[in-house]
Design an enzyme around this catalytic site. Structure first.
Site, short mmCIF file in Angstrom:
data_model
loop_
_atom_site.label_atom_id
_atom_site.label_comp_id
_atom_site.label_asym_id
_atom_site.label_seq_id
_atom_site.Cartn_x
_atom_site.Cartn_y
_atom_site.Cartn_z
N HIS A 324 -84.60 24.73 -37.23
CA HIS A 324 -84.96 26.10 -36.85
C HIS A 324 -85.69 26.18 -35.53
CE1 HIS A 324 -83.89 27.30 -41.00
NE2 HIS A 324 -83.79 28.51 -40.49
N GLY A 325 -86.36 25.13 -35.11
CA GLY A 325 -87.04 25.23 -33.82
C GLY A 325 -87.91 24.03 -33.52
#
Length: 496
Positions: A324-325
């Protein structure tokens, strides 16, 4: 290009849908495929044309690996070629998404002072990279055939799902491209697709963007929050993320349906889940499917004992968090979900496998309440810019007192829809303006909860979308959204 933009709705969508239908009437289907590929590249490059080169390089890398796989039946060679392709995909993703993060952590741990320019994150790279990895794995296993480049390019770059999913598998989409001309396409299918697009647009423009105003204000000034405002900001973010991402997926599926393609469902009322396991069966379903098929099962799944299964779950959720990041907040968020999922596995006797098949009881309601409580807490970490911000937010949520910040936070909710009411209140009843805005905040929350607990978009279309009142409501929502497009905002999952 954004679905929620005037350019897309008035120009791009009519041109691409109309052009694709017209070109499919020609004897040679290649024209329609090249048109679809070209329009998808235009859609992708509208924001930044340099991203198109990265996308094409990724396509050529994976298609080249597929060509080499097509020329050998040697098991070791096939695994080597697939490994090279997967490493190439991961390397591309690492460079654009995680290299800055890696350098920052090296500087912190090793006390170095390496300085590099910020690397821009190409839109959708996490999604189209995972999609191509799945194709390579299936090619290695001989479950997927080598296709002409234009077919493969259409599969990867199909613009409705290119930037933020859903993550589509080879056997879900490419067969539809093959039999498109033979499949019967009705006006009712087109109407259902258009209705799904409008409902998704409404989720994004009318709800997600409205909730985002308060959320952004709250998370930008965490130090000034008190307990009520901290909880409202966290709850509103959970709702914003749901309406934003599910709205995008509804629009993507609606566009696909209008064009004669079916895309997989990505959400099934996830905030009605009665456990974290149940939540992940309903939330971002195609990501869960990918991680299960290509990480969890190869690690051994549940075949090597209970404790090994729990370890595999933790690994999967750490990968999910990191996917996700490039921030430790995502890693911690993934770890939290992994720990709770592992706990539910260890205490499986407390697990309810299918909430829909179980009679609604007070016990289920309590489980649902605790699940939502956990989700709000965990996703508040997901939204925070740093671990210190997340810790401060939690401190505010549980020991922030009450300094009246909630009323000041509600003051951000001044929209054109309530302009007349707030204007009258400010002129004639200034002492009640804060009460009015507080009521509006509660109304917005109530509407969100009502929609979360209600039917899915497709269920509503099936039951009410063809009635006169349903058609009128859809037309009203579309006009309302279109008028609101002057305040265009990007989708949250573009950042991931």
């Amino acid at each position: 290009m954004l679905f929620n933009s005037v350019v897309y709705i008035t120009i791009f969508q009519p041109v691409v849908i109309g052009g694709f239908y017209l070109l499919q009437r020609l004897k040679n289907p290649l024209w329609a495929k090249f048109f679809l590929f070209g329009m998808s590249l235009i859609f992708y490059g509208y924001y930044n044309v340099s991203y198109v080169g990265i996308l094409i390089a990724s396509l050529l890398l994976n298609y080249g690996c597929s060509m080499f796989l097509n020329k050998t039946d040697c098991r070791k060679r096939r695994r080597l070629i697939s490994a090279i392709g997967i490493l190439g995909n991961v390397g591309l993703l690492f460079y654009f998404k995680y290299f800055n993060f890696f350098i920052e952590n090296c500087n912190f741990l090793l006390h170095t002072h390496i300085s590099i320019e910020k690397i821009a994150l190409p839109l959708g790279i996490s999604f189209f990279t995972f999609q191509q990895i799945s194709y390579l794995v299936e090619r290695c296993r001989k479950n997927a055939a080598h296709r002409p480049f234009v077919d493969y390019a259409c599969f990867i770059t199909f613009f409705p799902q290119l930037i933020a999913g859903p993550i589509v598998m080879y056997d879900e989409w490419l067969p539809q491209l093959d039999d498109w001309r033979e499949r019967k396409k009705t006006a009712d299918d087109f109407y259902r697709g258009a209705a799904l697009f409008i409902l998704g647009l409404s989720k994004k423009v009318l709800f997600a963007d409205s909730l985002a105003v308060l959320v952004n204000q709250g998370f930008s000034h965490i130090s000034g929050l008190d307990a009520p405002s901290a909880w409202v900001a966290a709850i509103f973010y959970m709702m914003e993320l749901y309406f934003d991402f599910s709205g995008y997926c509804d629009m993507a599926r609606g566009i696909g349906r209008m064009m004669g393609f079916s895309l997989p469902i990505n959400f099934r009322s996830p905030l009605m889940a009665v456990s974290v396991r149940d939540f992940w069966r309903r939330w971002h379903i195609t990501l869960s499917r990918f991680l299960t098929q290509y990480i969890y099962i190869p690690l051994g799944g549940n075949r090597k004992g209970l404790y090994r299964q729990c370890l595999n779950i933790l690994i999967v959720f750490l990968v999910s968090g990191f996917w996700h990041g490039a921030n430790w907040t995502f890693v911690l968020w993934g770890l939290f979900h992994g720990v709770v999922m592992a706990g539910e596995t260890l205490f499986s006797r407390l697990k309810i496998s299918d909430a829909a098949a179980v009679k609604e009881t007070a016990f289920l309601k309590v489980r649902r309440l605790f699940t939502v409580f956990f989700l709000v807490l965990s996703f508040s970490i997901f939204r925070s810019d740093s671990l210190s911000d997340a810790a401060l937010l939690w401190k505010k949520m549980f020991a922030g007192g009450n300094n009246g910040m909630l009323l000041r936070l509600c003051d951000t909710l001044r929209f054109p829809e309530n302009y007349v009411l707030t204007g009258i209140a400010e002129r004639y009843f200034p002492q009640y303006v804060n009460v009015l805005l507080l009521f509006y905040m509660l109304f917005l929350m109530g509407c969100g909860i009502f929609l979360i607990r209600g039917m899915t978009a497709e269920q509503w279309i099936e039951k009410k979308g063809h009635r006169t009142l349903g058609v009128f409501l859809l037309a009203t929502l579309f006009v309302w959204c279109f008028i609101s497009l002057s305040q265009v905002s990007v989708f949250l999952y573009f950042n991931f």
